[in-house]
Write a protein that holds these residues in place. Structure first.
Motif, PDB file in Angstrom:
ATOM      1  N   HIS A 110       0.819  -1.225   0.000  1.00  0.00           N
ATOM      2  CA  HIS A 110       0.000   0.000   0.000  1.00  0.00           C
ATOM      3  C   HIS A 110       0.849   1.269   0.000  1.00  0.00           C
ATOM      4  O   HIS A 110       0.303   2.361   0.180  1.00  0.00           O
ATOM      5  CB  HIS A 110      -0.941   0.001   1.208  1.00  0.00           C
ATOM      6  CG  HIS A 110      -2.060  -0.983   1.084  1.00  0.00           C
ATOM      7  ND1 HIS A 110      -3.257  -0.696   0.465  1.00  0.00           N
ATOM      8  CD2 HIS A 110      -2.145  -2.280   1.475  1.00  0.00           C
ATOM      9  CE1 HIS A 110      -4.044  -1.762   0.496  1.00  0.00           C
ATOM     10  NE2 HIS A 110      -3.398  -2.737   1.098  1.00  0.00           N
ATOM     11  N   ASP A 111       2.158   1.132  -0.188  1.00  0.00           N
ATOM     12  CA  ASP A 111       3.031   2.315  -0.129  1.00  0.00           C
ATOM     13  C   ASP A 111       2.768   3.100   1.158  1.00  0.00           C
ATOM     14  O   ASP A 111       2.537   4.318   1.127  1.00  0.00           O
ATOM     15  CB  ASP A 111       2.818   3.240  -1.335  1.00  0.00           C
ATOM     16  CG  ASP A 111       3.376   2.640  -2.614  1.00  0.00           C
ATOM     17  OD1 ASP A 111       4.349   1.870  -2.528  1.00  0.00           O
ATOM     18  OD2 ASP A 111       2.826   2.936  -3.685  1.00  0.00           O
ATOM     19  N   GLY A 112       2.818   2.408   2.263  1.00  0.00           N
ATOM     20  CA  GLY A 112       2.514   3.045   3.540  1.00  0.00           C
ATOM     21  C   GLY A 112       3.673   3.841   4.107  1.00  0.00           C
ATOM     22  O   GLY A 112       3.834   3.904   5.334  1.00  0.00           O
ATOM     23  N   ALA A 122       1.733  10.039   5.018  1.00  0.00           N
ATOM     24  CA  ALA A 122       1.319   8.801   4.343  1.00  0.00           C
ATOM     25  C   ALA A 122       0.150   8.130   5.050  1.00  0.00           C
ATOM     26  O   ALA A 122      -0.079   6.931   4.889  1.00  0.00           O
ATOM     27  CB  ALA A 122       2.510   7.838   4.271  1.00  0.00           C
ATOM     28  N   SER A 130      -3.165   7.934   4.821  1.00  0.00           N
ATOM     29  CA  SER A 130      -4.232   7.162   4.180  1.00  0.00           C
ATOM     30  C   SER A 130      -3.718   5.790   3.738  1.00  0.00           C
ATOM     31  O   SER A 130      -4.435   4.781   3.841  1.00  0.00           O
ATOM     32  CB  SER A 130      -4.820   7.940   2.993  1.00  0.00           C
ATOM     33  OG  SER A 130      -3.800   8.233   2.062  1.00  0.00           O
ATOM     34  N   ASN A 131      -2.480   5.733   3.274  1.00  0.00           N
ATOM     35  CA  ASN A 131      -1.927   4.441   2.852  1.00  0.00           C
ATOM     36  C   ASN A 131      -1.615   3.563   4.057  1.00  0.00           C
ATOM     37  O   ASN A 131      -1.736   2.335   3.985  1.00  0.00           O
ATOM     38  CB  ASN A 131      -0.659   4.661   2.018  1.00  0.00           C
ATOM     39  CG  ASN A 131      -0.969   5.349   0.692  1.00  0.00           C
ATOM     40  OD1 ASN A 131      -2.104   5.773   0.458  1.00  0.00           O
ATOM     41  ND2 ASN A 131       0.021   5.461  -0.162  1.00  0.00           N
ATOM     42  N   ALA A 137      -4.842   2.066   5.084  1.00  0.00           N
ATOM     43  CA  ALA A 137      -5.231   1.023   4.127  1.00  0.00           C
ATOM     44  C   ALA A 137      -4.471  -0.276   4.391  1.00  0.00           C
ATOM     45  O   ALA A 137      -5.034  -1.377   4.326  1.00  0.00           O
ATOM     46  CB  ALA A 137      -4.994   1.509   2.697  1.00  0.00           C
ATOM     47  N   ALA A 138      -3.184  -0.139   4.689  1.00  0.00           N
ATOM     48  CA  ALA A 138      -2.366  -1.331   4.978  1.00  0.00           C
ATOM     49  C   ALA A 138      -2.875  -2.043   6.226  1.00  0.00           C
ATOM     50  O   ALA A 138      -3.019  -3.275   6.251  1.00  0.00           O
ATOM     51  CB  ALA A 138      -0.903  -0.915   5.145  1.00  0.00           C
TER      52      ALA A 138
END
Ligand code: FES
Ligand code: FES
Length: 216
Positions: free
Chosen positions: A158-160, A202, A204-205, A208-209
């Motif tokens: 998720h590119d967290g 970051a 939101s990512n 998501a992760a």
């Protein structure tokens, strides 16, 4: 954004530390009589914690160091440290576990988050000498290249992260979160992760992760 972590060094936390039985009166006496603590240049709570740590660890040796035994990432470790040494510095400087990051060094950013006996802790706010016999897990203990922890894998997918400086603390908090009461919504995750700051934004990512792993 008010996540309270168990490693915050407070008199209350010190008094509640497993394995340490100390009355309020004894605690205050220790603060008063422990010259080593009073010379540390720490604020009162810091001195109190240092005094308790010294008493718990059996006092300082001729070099002014305390001996502590920890289990770190499943491996027994014995350290001799200055009683002022934080858990963060013990991990980074004595055990070369540099995956745990020092951001603010004041309990405000969460970059230094590790697990102590399964709970997330700001290691910059906790004296190493107070963790005699404790089990500590750092990012290095979660997973390895080729065998990542599901949370590490999810952050990748998720590119967290952007610069990555906060990422170790974010992942350690996120893993601990899996065992904590937390509602299902993204807002619930944001609240539970509120002690971990990301200057790159970051968020939101990261959420998501975490939500992906919560569905596993
Ligand atoms: Fe510990 Fe910032 S380095 S909270
Ligand atoms: Fe840069 Fe979070 S990724 S501070």
């Amino acid at each position: 954004m008010s996540e309270k972590k168990s490693g915050e060094t407070s008199a209350a936390d010190a008094g509640n530390h497993p394995g340490i039985q100390v009355s309020r009166r004894n605690f205050l006496q220790m603060v008063g009589i422990t010259g080593a603590a009073s010379g540390l240049g720490l604020p009162f709570v810091g001195q109190a914690a240092a005094a308790l740590a010294l008493a718990h660890a059996g006092g300082v040796d001729a070099d002014g160091l305390v001996s502590i035994k920890l289990k770190v990432n499943g491996k027994a470790q014995e350290l001799k440290v200055d009683p002022r040494t934080t858990l963060l510095d013990a991990l980074r400087d004595h055990l070369q576990l540099t995956g745990t990051k020092k951001g603010c060094d004041h309990g405000q950013c969460g970059a230094c988050t590790v697990h102590v006996n399964g709970r997330r802790v700001n290691s910059c706010l906790s004296l190493a000498a107070m963790h005699e016999g404790d089990e500590v897990t750092t990012l290095e203990g979660l997973g390895q290249p080729g065998q990542l922890h599901p949370m590490q894998q999810a952050f990748l997918e998720h590119d967290g992260y952007q610069c990555g400086y906060c990422t170790s603390g974010q992942i350690m908090s996120a893993v601990a979160l899996m065992k904590e009461p937390c509602g299902p919504a993204n807002a619930d995750v944001k609240e539970a992760m509120s002690g971990n700051i990301c200057r790159c934004g970051a968020y939101s990512n990261i959420v998501a992760a975490i939500q992906q792993v919560r569905k596993i």
